[in-house]
Design an enzyme around this catalytic site. Structure first.
Site, PDB file in Angstrom:
ATOM      1  N   ALA A  34      -4.120  53.960  35.261  1.00 50.90           N
ATOM      2  CA  ALA A  34      -4.667  55.173  34.656  1.00 50.90           C
ATOM      3  C   ALA A  34      -3.636  55.698  33.663  1.00 50.90           C
ATOM      4  CB  ALA A  34      -4.948  56.208  35.735  1.00 50.90           C
ATOM      5  N   GLY A  80      -4.603  51.723  38.651  1.00 50.52           N
ATOM      6  CA  GLY A  80      -6.046  51.719  38.419  1.00 50.52           C
ATOM      7  C   GLY A  80      -6.535  50.390  37.840  1.00 50.52           C
ATOM      8  N   GLU A 130       1.975  53.223  41.819  1.00 52.94           N
ATOM      9  CA  GLU A 130       1.851  54.682  41.749  1.00 52.94           C
ATOM     10  C   GLU A 130       2.985  55.396  42.471  1.00 52.94           C
ATOM     11  OE1 GLU A 130      -0.586  52.551  42.534  1.00 52.94           O
ATOM     12  OE2 GLU A 130      -2.500  53.164  41.649  1.00 52.94           O
ATOM     13  N   GLU A 159      -6.993  48.244  40.771  1.00 53.15           N
ATOM     14  CA  GLU A 159      -8.163  48.757  41.506  1.00 53.15           C
ATOM     15  C   GLU A 159      -9.463  48.382  40.800  1.00 53.15           C
ATOM     16  OE1 GLU A 159      -6.433  52.705  41.546  1.00 53.15           O
ATOM     17  OE2 GLU A 159      -6.462  52.726  43.729  1.00 53.15           O
TER      18      GLU A 159
HETATM   19  N1  DAK Z   1      -0.331  55.196  31.051  1.00 52.95           N
HETATM   20  C1  DAK Z   1      -0.042  55.593  29.778  1.00 52.95           C
HETATM   21  N2  DAK Z   1       0.654  54.819  28.918  1.00 52.95           N
HETATM   22  C2  DAK Z   1       1.058  53.603  29.332  1.00 52.95           C
HETATM   23  C3  DAK Z   1       0.791  53.123  30.641  1.00 52.95           C
HETATM   24  C4  DAK Z   1       0.040  53.986  31.523  1.00 52.95           C
HETATM   25  N3  DAK Z   1      -0.297  53.626  32.763  1.00 52.95           N
HETATM   26  N4  DAK Z   1       1.330  51.895  30.762  1.00 52.95           N
HETATM   27  C5  DAK Z   1       1.903  51.611  29.582  1.00 52.95           C
HETATM   28  N5  DAK Z   1       1.734  52.634  28.712  1.00 52.95           N
HETATM   29  C6  DAK Z   1       2.224  52.732  27.336  1.00 52.95           C
HETATM   30  C7  DAK Z   1       3.709  52.971  27.292  1.00 52.95           C
HETATM   31  O1  DAK Z   1       4.010  54.342  27.470  1.00 52.95           O
HETATM   32  C8  DAK Z   1       4.039  52.466  25.918  1.00 52.95           C
HETATM   33  O2  DAK Z   1       3.657  53.451  24.981  1.00 52.95           O
HETATM   34  P1  DAK Z   1       4.672  53.911  23.785  1.00 52.95           P
HETATM   35  O3  DAK Z   1       5.916  54.307  24.455  1.00 52.95           O
HETATM   36  O4  DAK Z   1       4.832  52.642  22.963  1.00 52.95           O
HETATM   37  O5  DAK Z   1       3.944  55.006  23.094  1.00 52.95           O
HETATM   38  C9  DAK Z   1       3.097  51.298  25.746  1.00 52.95           C
HETATM   39  O6  DAK Z   1       2.048  51.493  26.684  1.00 52.95           O
HETATM   40  C10 DAK Z   1       3.752  49.955  26.066  1.00 52.95           C
HETATM   41  O7  DAK Z   1       4.344  50.047  27.321  1.00 52.95           O
HETATM   42  P2  DAK Z   1       5.889  49.686  27.623  1.00 52.95           P
HETATM   43  O8  DAK Z   1       6.741  49.906  26.432  1.00 52.95           O
HETATM   44  O9  DAK Z   1       6.281  50.397  28.877  1.00 52.95           O
HETATM   45  O10 DAK Z   1       5.752  48.115  27.889  1.00 52.95           O
HETATM   46  P3  DAK Z   1       6.692  47.183  28.787  1.00 52.95           P
HETATM   47  O11 DAK Z   1       6.225  45.795  28.528  1.00 52.95           O
HETATM   48  O12 DAK Z   1       8.137  47.531  28.601  1.00 52.95           O
HETATM   49  O13 DAK Z   1       6.361  47.601  30.297  1.00 52.95           O
HETATM   50  C11 DAK Z   1       4.816  48.065  32.157  1.00 52.95           C
HETATM   51  C12 DAK Z   1       5.071  47.324  30.794  1.00 52.95           C
HETATM   52  C13 DAK Z   1       3.372  47.829  32.523  1.00 52.95           C
HETATM   53  C14 DAK Z   1       5.741  47.495  33.226  1.00 52.95           C
HETATM   54  C15 DAK Z   1       5.121  49.577  31.940  1.00 52.95           C
HETATM   55  O14 DAK Z   1       4.428  50.035  30.776  1.00 52.95           O
HETATM   56  C16 DAK Z   1       4.683  50.412  33.100  1.00 52.95           C
HETATM   57  O15 DAK Z   1       5.386  50.461  34.130  1.00 52.95           O
HETATM   58  N6  DAK Z   1       3.559  51.109  32.981  1.00 52.95           N
HETATM   59  C17 DAK Z   1       3.071  52.033  33.978  1.00 52.95           C
HETATM   60  C18 DAK Z   1       2.455  51.291  35.126  1.00 52.95           C
HETATM   61  C19 DAK Z   1       1.960  52.233  36.182  1.00 52.95           C
HETATM   62  O16 DAK Z   1       2.759  53.004  36.784  1.00 52.95           O
HETATM   63  N7  DAK Z   1       0.648  52.193  36.490  1.00 52.95           N
HETATM   64  C20 DAK Z   1       0.039  53.092  37.457  1.00 52.95           C
HETATM   65  C21 DAK Z   1      -0.408  54.354  36.796  1.00 52.95           C
HETATM   66  S1  DAK Z   1      -1.131  55.528  37.956  1.00 52.95           S
HETATM   67  C22 DAK Z   1      -8.191  57.915  39.944  1.00 52.95           C
HETATM   68  C23 DAK Z   1      -8.379  56.608  39.585  1.00 52.95           C
HETATM   69  C24 DAK Z   1      -7.298  55.806  39.276  1.00 52.95           C
HETATM   70  C25 DAK Z   1      -6.005  56.297  39.338  1.00 52.95           C
HETATM   71  C26 DAK Z   1      -5.805  57.601  39.716  1.00 52.95           C
HETATM   72  C27 DAK Z   1      -6.908  58.410  40.026  1.00 52.95           C
HETATM   73  N8  DAK Z   1      -9.268  58.784  40.281  1.00 52.95           N
HETATM   74  C28 DAK Z   1     -10.611  58.188  40.323  1.00 52.95           C
HETATM   75  C29 DAK Z   1      -9.094  60.162  40.490  1.00 52.95           C
HETATM   76  C30 DAK Z   1      -4.911  55.423  38.971  1.00 52.95           C
HETATM   77  C31 DAK Z   1      -3.651  55.827  38.845  1.00 52.95           C
HETATM   78  C32 DAK Z   1      -2.717  54.928  38.182  1.00 52.95           C
HETATM   79  O17 DAK Z   1      -3.016  53.844  37.804  1.00 52.95           O
END
Ligand code: DAK
Length: 257
Positions: free
Chosen positions: A65, A108, A131, A111
């Site tokens: 997400a 997400g 998360e 998921e």
């Molecule tokens: N959200 C927003 N931006 C994201 C992102 C994300 N999840 N993942 C990557 N990006 C963005 C980065 O900020 C970056 O943007 P800029 O800085 O260039 O503006 C760009 O994508 C490229 O990412 P990186 O520079 O970080 O790329 P790397 O190859 O170095 O790293 C990575 C890739 C996937 C390891 C890293 O980006 C990362 O750790 N991303 C976050 C992964 C994460 O924590 N995912 C879980 C998010 S929480 C719900 C339903 C679903 C959910 C919640 C509620 N309901 C129905 C209520 C789900 C929650 C989640 O998924």
């Protein structure tokens, strides 16, 4: 649609739905999820489509997400946005959903892949529920589906440490169906889709429903449900066609009625 591309393979009865927010690694913001929901519900109603494939790009299926969109929200904001409605509508799609995953399938994104019925992954795919690293926990079924599919020990490790697993590990855990080289994950998903699209759509629908029932009910309830669907198929023309084709040694031509 800004973040979703649809490519219909008319002759195969398959629709390929691509998440298209590549700069953000297909982070699932609200607009993308609503577009995805609208696309999938329309394809679910389209009698020319029998199988739907959801994919991203080589680098990311979806990195979760959109953290930037969620960062400043409070509990009541989240409640009012009520994203669960959108996710529930996606979960209720009746046609088979195949996830063709390359690169990151996180949070997400993982998921969403797990909501799909089958998962084909490229060797570069990485699955995870990270998360916990940003101070929250899976919210779209991750703690439930992952645990049911891969077991408590592995799910606990993934959910509590946020570690990613490789495609090969995901295959060994039973999370996905197949791992193939990155050049062929889409082709492989299409091949699988083509096989399913050649079956009776009505039998496929009831079979999907019945397998899913095993997931969320006890054995007795699941068996009753399966029996009802099994009987119902004997009311379909496709059942007559399929059995007649077998007896007469010909290929069946299923019409979905
Ligand atoms: N959200 C927003 N931006 C994201 C992102 C994300 N999840 N993942 C990557 N990006 C963005 C980065 O900020 C970056 O943007 P800029 O800085 O260039 O503006 C760009 O994508 C490229 O990412 P990186 O520079 O970080 O790329 P790397 O190859 O170095 O790293 C990575 C890739 C996937 C390891 C890293 O980006 C990362 O750790 N991303 C976050 C992964 C994460 O924590 N995912 C879980 C998010 S929480 C719900 C339903 C679903 C959910 C919640 C509620 N309901 C129905 C209520 C789900 C929650 C989640 O998924």
């Amino acid at each position: 649609m800004e973040f979703i591309k649809v490519n219909r393979q008319h002759e195969l009865h398959i629709a390929l739905v691509e998440l298209n927010r590549p700069k953000e690694l297909n982070a699932l913001n609200l607009q993308l999820m609503q577009e995805l929901r609208d696309t999938l519900t329309a394809l679910d109603d389209d009698i020319n489509v029998r199988v739907i494939i959801i994919t991203g790009n080589q680098k990311a299926f979806a990195a979760g997400a959109d953290i930037k969109q969620m960062a400043d929200k409070g509990a009541i904001d989240m409640l009012k946005i009520d994203q669960f409605k959108t996710w529930d509508q996606i979960r209720k799609v009746q046609k088979p959903l195949i996830a063709a995953v390359s690169g990151f399938a996180l949070g997400g994104g993982c998921e969403l892949a797990m909501i799909c019925d089958l998962i084909i992954a490229s060797e570069t795919a990485r699955f995870g529920q990270p998360e916990i690293k940003i101070g929250v926990m899976p919210g779209a079924g991750g703690t439930q589906r992952l645990t049911k599919v891969i077991g408590k020990a592995r799910a606990m490790e993934m959910v509590l440490t946020g570690k990613f697993i490789s495609a090969e590990e995901a295959l060994n855990y039973g999370l996905i169906n197949k791992v193939v080289p990155v050049e062929s994950y889409l082709g492989e998903a299409l091949k699988l889709g083509k096989t399913i699209a050649e079956m009776s759509p009505i039998a496929v629908r009831l079979a999907k429903e019945s397998v899913n029932k095993a997931f969320d009910s006890d054995l007795d309830t699941g068996l009753q449900f399966e029996r009802k669907n099994f009987y119902m198929l004997f009311g379909s023309n496709d059942q007559k066609e399929g059995m007649d084709a077998f007896i007469n040694k010909r290929k069946p031509n299923f019409q979905g009625d």
